[in-house]
Design a protein around this motif. Structure first.
Motif, PDB file in Angstrom:
ATOM      1  N   ASN A  38       0.796  -1.227   0.000  1.00  0.00           N
ATOM      2  CA  ASN A  38       0.000   0.000   0.000  1.00  0.00           C
ATOM      3  C   ASN A  38       0.833   1.283   0.000  1.00  0.00           C
ATOM      4  O   ASN A  38       0.265   2.376   0.041  1.00  0.00           O
ATOM      5  N   ASP A  39       2.153   1.163  -0.042  1.00  0.00           N
ATOM      6  CA  ASP A  39       3.000   2.356  -0.123  1.00  0.00           C
ATOM      7  C   ASP A  39       2.858   2.987  -1.501  1.00  0.00           C
ATOM      8  O   ASP A  39       2.681   2.289  -2.509  1.00  0.00           O
ATOM      9  N   LEU A  40       2.933   4.295  -1.552  1.00  0.00           N
ATOM     10  CA  LEU A  40       2.835   5.006  -2.833  1.00  0.00           C
ATOM     11  C   LEU A  40       4.058   4.727  -3.700  1.00  0.00           C
ATOM     12  O   LEU A  40       5.197   4.791  -3.221  1.00  0.00           O
ATOM     13  N   ALA A  41       3.829   4.427  -4.951  1.00  0.00           N
ATOM     14  CA  ALA A  41       4.908   4.095  -5.880  1.00  0.00           C
ATOM     15  C   ALA A  41       5.945   5.219  -5.966  1.00  0.00           C
ATOM     16  O   ALA A  41       7.144   4.959  -6.031  1.00  0.00           O
ATOM     17  N   GLU A  42       5.483   6.471  -5.946  1.00  0.00           N
ATOM     18  CA  GLU A  42       6.407   7.612  -6.033  1.00  0.00           C
ATOM     19  C   GLU A  42       7.367   7.651  -4.845  1.00  0.00           C
ATOM     20  O   GLU A  42       8.552   7.918  -5.003  1.00  0.00           O
ATOM     21  N   GLU A  43       6.844   7.365  -3.647  1.00  0.00           N
ATOM     22  CA  GLU A  43       7.674   7.364  -2.441  1.00  0.00           C
ATOM     23  C   GLU A  43       8.636   6.177  -2.436  1.00  0.00           C
ATOM     24  O   GLU A  43       9.786   6.297  -2.030  1.00  0.00           O
ATOM     25  N   VAL A  44       8.161   5.040  -2.886  1.00  0.00           N
ATOM     26  CA  VAL A  44       9.001   3.841  -2.970  1.00  0.00           C
ATOM     27  C   VAL A  44      10.162   4.108  -3.923  1.00  0.00           C
ATOM     28  O   VAL A  44      11.318   3.789  -3.620  1.00  0.00           O
ATOM     29  N   LYS A  45       9.875   4.714  -5.050  1.00  0.00           N
ATOM     30  CA  LYS A  45      10.912   5.041  -6.037  1.00  0.00           C
ATOM     31  C   LYS A  45      11.986   5.924  -5.404  1.00  0.00           C
ATOM     32  O   LYS A  45      13.189   5.653  -5.545  1.00  0.00           O
ATOM     33  N   LYS A  46      11.590   6.960  -4.687  1.00  0.00           N
ATOM     34  CA  LYS A  46      12.548   7.864  -4.053  1.00  0.00           C
ATOM     35  C   LYS A  46      13.429   7.125  -3.050  1.00  0.00           C
ATOM     36  O   LYS A  46      14.645   7.310  -3.035  1.00  0.00           O
ATOM     37  N   GLN A  47      12.817   6.299  -2.226  1.00  0.00           N
ATOM     38  CA  GLN A  47      13.579   5.568  -1.211  1.00  0.00           C
ATOM     39  C   GLN A  47      14.531   4.554  -1.841  1.00  0.00           C
ATOM     40  O   GLN A  47      15.663   4.384  -1.377  1.00  0.00           O
ATOM     41  N   MET A  48      14.078   3.886  -2.873  1.00  0.00           N
ATOM     42  CA  MET A  48      14.947   2.919  -3.555  1.00  0.00           C
ATOM     43  C   MET A  48      16.141   3.631  -4.181  1.00  0.00           C
ATOM     44  O   MET A  48      17.269   3.138  -4.106  1.00  0.00           O
ATOM     45  N   GLU A  49      15.908   4.775  -4.786  1.00  0.00           N
ATOM     46  CA  GLU A  49      17.005   5.540  -5.378  1.00  0.00           C
ATOM     47  C   GLU A  49      17.984   6.004  -4.304  1.00  0.00           C
ATOM     48  O   GLU A  49      19.201   5.901  -4.489  1.00  0.00           O
ATOM     49  N   ASN A  50      17.464   6.494  -3.176  1.00  0.00           N
ATOM     50  CA  ASN A  50      18.321   6.966  -2.086  1.00  0.00           C
ATOM     51  C   ASN A  50      19.186   5.850  -1.504  1.00  0.00           C
ATOM     52  O   ASN A  50      20.305   6.100  -1.069  1.00  0.00           O
ATOM     53  N   LYS A  51      18.666   4.634  -1.485  1.00  0.00           N
ATOM     54  CA  LYS A  51      19.394   3.500  -0.915  1.00  0.00           C
ATOM     55  C   LYS A  51      20.121   2.678  -1.976  1.00  0.00           C
ATOM     56  O   LYS A  51      20.724   1.663  -1.681  1.00  0.00           O
ATOM     57  N   SER A  52      20.044   3.127  -3.227  1.00  0.00           N
ATOM     58  CA  SER A  52      20.700   2.445  -4.360  1.00  0.00           C
ATOM     59  C   SER A  52      20.243   0.997  -4.530  1.00  0.00           C
ATOM     60  O   SER A  52      21.054   0.110  -4.793  1.00  0.00           O
ATOM     61  N   PHE A  53      18.949   0.779  -4.388  1.00  0.00           N
ATOM     62  CA  PHE A  53      18.364  -0.539  -4.639  1.00  0.00           C
ATOM     63  C   PHE A  53      17.633  -0.495  -5.968  1.00  0.00           C
ATOM     64  O   PHE A  53      16.901   0.444  -6.253  1.00  0.00           O
ATOM     65  N   ASP A  54      17.820  -1.523  -6.785  1.00  0.00           N
ATOM     66  CA  ASP A  54      17.110  -1.593  -8.055  1.00  0.00           C
ATOM     67  C   ASP A  54      15.896  -2.501  -7.976  1.00  0.00           C
ATOM     68  O   ASP A  54      15.059  -2.510  -8.864  1.00  0.00           O
ATOM     69  N   CYS A  55      15.780  -3.277  -6.892  1.00  0.00           N
ATOM     70  CA  CYS A  55      14.565  -4.040  -6.635  1.00  0.00           C
ATOM     71  C   CYS A  55      14.406  -4.176  -5.121  1.00  0.00           C
ATOM     72  O   CYS A  55      15.385  -4.066  -4.383  1.00  0.00           O
ATOM     73  N   ALA A  56      13.186  -4.384  -4.692  1.00  0.00           N
ATOM     74  CA  ALA A  56      12.916  -4.492  -3.258  1.00  0.00           C
ATOM     75  C   ALA A  56      11.704  -5.394  -3.034  1.00  0.00           C
ATOM     76  O   ALA A  56      10.766  -5.395  -3.826  1.00  0.00           O
ATOM     77  N   PRO A  57      11.740  -6.162  -1.957  1.00  0.00           N
ATOM     78  CA  PRO A  57      10.610  -7.038  -1.650  1.00  0.00           C
ATOM     79  C   PRO A  57       9.412  -6.247  -1.125  1.00  0.00           C
ATOM     80  O   PRO A  57       9.557  -5.177  -0.545  1.00  0.00           O
ATOM     81  N   ILE A  58       8.246  -6.807  -1.359  1.00  0.00           N
ATOM     82  CA  ILE A  58       6.993  -6.244  -0.874  1.00  0.00           C
ATOM     83  C   ILE A  58       6.515  -7.108   0.293  1.00  0.00           C
ATOM     84  O   ILE A  58       6.346  -8.312   0.142  1.00  0.00           O
ATOM     85  N   VAL A  59       6.287  -6.473   1.431  1.00  0.00           N
ATOM     86  CA  VAL A  59       5.788  -7.186   2.602  1.00  0.00           C
ATOM     87  C   VAL A  59       4.271  -7.229   2.516  1.00  0.00           C
ATOM     88  O   VAL A  59       3.608  -6.188   2.426  1.00  0.00           O
ATOM     89  N   GLU A  60       3.729  -8.437   2.518  1.00  0.00           N
ATOM     90  CA  GLU A  60       2.279  -8.621   2.422  1.00  0.00           C
ATOM     91  C   GLU A  60       1.634  -8.371   3.791  1.00  0.00           C
ATOM     92  O   GLU A  60       2.315  -8.233   4.796  1.00  0.00           O
ATOM     93  N   LYS A  61       0.303  -8.324   3.830  1.00  0.00           N
ATOM     94  CA  LYS A  61      -0.434  -8.061   5.072  1.00  0.00           C
ATOM     95  C   LYS A  61      -0.092  -9.051   6.181  1.00  0.00           C
ATOM     96  O   LYS A  61      -0.055  -8.706   7.348  1.00  0.00           O
ATOM     97  N   ASP A  62       0.170 -10.308   5.799  1.00  0.00           N
ATOM     98  CA  ASP A  62       0.495 -11.334   6.807  1.00  0.00           C
ATOM     99  C   ASP A  62       1.983 -11.348   7.177  1.00  0.00           C
ATOM    100  O   ASP A  62       2.435 -12.192   7.931  1.00  0.00           O
TER     101      ASP A  62
END
Length: 124
Positions: A38-62
């Motif tokens: 449920n995180d906003l894609a725009e915010e995820v993009k910024k954080q990934m760029e800041n941390k130099s990650f090109d992919c990141a896992p998505i934590v599901e509700k469970d």
């Protein structure tokens, strides 16, 4: 006088270290850059760029991790991160206890790999 080193045996021993002695868990990234679906894609993009990650896992509700998002997939995208997530396939996973040499096979077809421990994703 010292006995000369037999290069053939040394290379064989060196390969054996990577096949048997060093597991993948020793090179695992422990500080994963994780996001919620449920995180906003725009915010995820910024954080990934800041941390130099090109992919990141998505934590599901469970709390499980069965999907990921790639930076290139959310460039200029709106909406929620989960809308752009992909399922993690068996080709994108490797056990933490696997020999280090096995990860090279994974990287033949993938830019990244998620590390599992007890069938749960622990690292990238």
């Amino acid at each position: 006088m010292k006995k000369p080193i037999c290069l053939k045996n040394s290379l064989k021993d060196f390969k054996k270290i990577f096949e048997e002695a060093i597991p993948v868990k020793f090179i695992t990234e422990l500080d994963l850059c994780k996001f919620n679906a449920n995180d906003l894609a725009e915010e995820v993009k910024k954080q990934m760029e800041n941390k130099s990650f090109d992919c990141a896992p998505i934590v599901e509700k469970d709390g499980s991790i069965i999907r990921y998002v790639k930076l290139g997939d959310i460039e200029d995208k709106k909406g929620l991160c989960g809308e752009h997530a992909k399922e993690i396939t068996s080709d994108e996973k490797i056990s933490a206890d696997s020999p280090l040499l096995d990860i090279l096979d994974k990287f033949k077809n993938n830019d990244f790999c998620f590390v599992t421990c007890n069938n749960k994703i622990n690292g990238k």
